[in-house]
Motif scaffolding. Structure first.
Motif, PDB file in Angstrom:
ATOM      1  N   LYS A 278       0.610  -1.028   0.050  1.00  0.00           N
ATOM      2  CA  LYS A 278      -0.196   0.053   0.188  1.00  0.00           C
ATOM      3  C   LYS A 278       0.861   1.404   0.125  1.00  0.00           C
TER       4      LYS A 278
ATOM      5  N   GLU B  59       0.813   4.179  -2.792  1.00  0.00           N
ATOM      6  CA  GLU B  59       0.243   5.490  -2.495  1.00  0.00           C
ATOM      7  C   GLU B  59       1.427   6.451  -2.988  1.00  0.00           C
TER       8      GLU B  59
ATOM      9  N   SER C 162      -8.432   2.714  -4.995  1.00  0.00           N
ATOM     10  CA  SER C 162      -8.957   3.558  -3.742  1.00  0.00           C
ATOM     11  C   SER C 162     -10.329   3.773  -4.092  1.00  0.00           C
TER      12      SER C 162
ATOM     13  N   THR D  41     -11.333   6.767  -3.726  1.00  0.00           N
ATOM     14  CA  THR D  41     -11.062   8.444  -4.096  1.00  0.00           C
ATOM     15  C   THR D  41     -12.514   8.942  -4.825  1.00  0.00           C
TER      16      THR D  41
ATOM     17  N   CYS E   3     -10.412   0.083  -0.262  1.00  0.00           N
ATOM     18  CA  CYS E   3     -10.310   1.718  -0.269  1.00  0.00           C
ATOM     19  C   CYS E   3      -9.216   2.059   0.408  1.00  0.00           C
TER      20      CYS E   3
ATOM     21  N   GLU F  46      -5.054   6.009   0.082  1.00  0.00           N
ATOM     22  CA  GLU F  46      -5.687   7.427   0.212  1.00  0.00           C
ATOM     23  C   GLU F  46      -4.866   8.377  -0.584  1.00  0.00           C
TER      24      GLU F  46
END
Ligand code: SF4
Length: 351
Positions: free
Chosen positions: A244, A248, A271, A273, A341, A344
């Motif tokens: 992750k 990201e 994600s 978003t 999800c 981020e």
């Protein structure tokens, strides 16, 4: 019913949760580009010599008469502009006739050939087409995509499409740990040639895929990989993707680069978003605001109601499949959010 099924991506955790259209056009039986990381092999079997599926043209004509609210992906299981691509032109003619919006996913620079470009321009003038050209690295494309057109020709095609008024975004995919600089270089080349935005998607694959790819790249396999699936399917090899934190960072670097050019970035299936009312991660919103988008987990979590421009349902013959996917979204809302999800984003993602 069987015919309609051909045009629909089956419900699954990631697609049902996060994709804005579930409709597709598949002109070929297989793909000759032979990418070593290809996900389509899991669904349609090994690479090989493609056979055009001419019966799809007539079947699409029947569907297109009744269904032109949502965009269709051309294609998900093969490259639509591999040779001989006459069938793809026929499908695009049908789309034009019935005003069906299309997202073209390709690794081919054939999109700027004299027998293709005028048709794309004509679709573009009716807000019916977005080209998504895929390019992942400048140095390793011959190793990873041995049968696909050279990546520099693809980037050249981005410039031609942009200057001819055909909307084009570049899918920087798959993203691999260890190739960060390569991904950013290819992304910058695309942006400087006029791509409207970038879409990034991390690699996912089996242990064997990972070993083979890093062997071909001549690189040591980065240590950490995370399980990809929400549920491992019995009898199938488990899938992994980069951790992750890496995903990201990689998305953030690409987003920052895109925003330096005043362009947009979205991640693919990584994600929840929410990109804004009426905006989808495929960036079809840049082409048209009159077409509908599937209602996804992103909208559900953002508290947006399922009403226009979103839809959870639709008329026959494809509405039933929208309902099936929507039932899955509602189930996923209560499960697996951490996994679906997990990644981020923070500014400067949204322009
Ligand atoms: S172009 Fe797409 S479908 Fe064809 S081999 Fe490559 S990844 Fe698979």
């Amino acid at each position: 019913m069987r015919e309609a099924l051909e045009f629909v991506i089956k419900p699954s955790n990631y697609v049902s949760a996060l994709c804005y259209s579930i409709f597709r056009l598949e002109p070929f039986t297989t793909c000759s580009f032979g990418c070593v990381y290809c996900y389509a092999r899991w669904y349609r079997g090994p690479h090989g010599r493609p056979r055009p599926k001419w019966e799809t043209v007539r079947a699409f004509e029947k569907i297109a008469k009744k269904y032109n609210d949502f965009f269709f992906r051309l294609a998900t299981l093969s490259d639509p502009f591999q040779e001989p691509y006459g069938i793809t032109l026929k499908l695009l003619e049908v789309a034009k006739k019935y005003e069906v919006p299309i997202i073209i996913n390709t690794k081919s620079d054939a999109v700027v050939k004299p027998d293709v470009l005028p048709l794309l321009k004509s679709l573009a003038s009716r807000s019916l087409v977005l080209v998504q050209l895929s390019a992942s690295t400048l140095s390793y494309s011959k190793v990873l995509e041995p049968g696909a057109p050279d990546v520099r020709r693809r980037l050249g095609a981005v410039g031609v499409l942009a200057s001819e008024g055909v909307p084009v975004v570049v899918r920087v995919q798959p993203l691999f740990p260890g190739l960060e600089e390569e991904h950013l270089r290819v992304a910058e080349e695309a942006l400087s040639r006029g791509a409207l935005g970038l879409i990034g998607e991390s690699f996912r694959g089996t242990r064997r895929d990972i070993e083979l790819i890093y062997k071909l790249l001549g690189m040591r396999i980065p240590d950490r990989w995370e399980p990809y699936q929400l549920n491992v399917v019995e009898g199938k090899e488990p899938l992994f993707h980069p951790p992750k934190e890496w995903r990201e960072r990689m998305h953030y670097s690409l987003a920052t680069l895109a925003s330096r050019y005043g362009k947009h970035y979205s991640e693919c299936k990584d994600s929840c978003t929410f990109y804004g009312l009426g905006r989808d991660c495929c960036m079809f919103w840049k082409v048209s605001s009159v077409h509908k988008l599937r209602y996804t987990l992103r909208e559900l979590l953002a508290g947006i109601p399922c009403k226009e421009p979103y839809a959870c349902d639709g008329p026959p013959p494809l509405g039933k499949f929208l309902r099936m996917h929507h039932r899955k979204v509602q189930k996923l809302k209560d499960e697996h959010l951490e996994k679906l999800c997990g990644v981020e984003f923070h500014p400067p993602l949204h322009i």
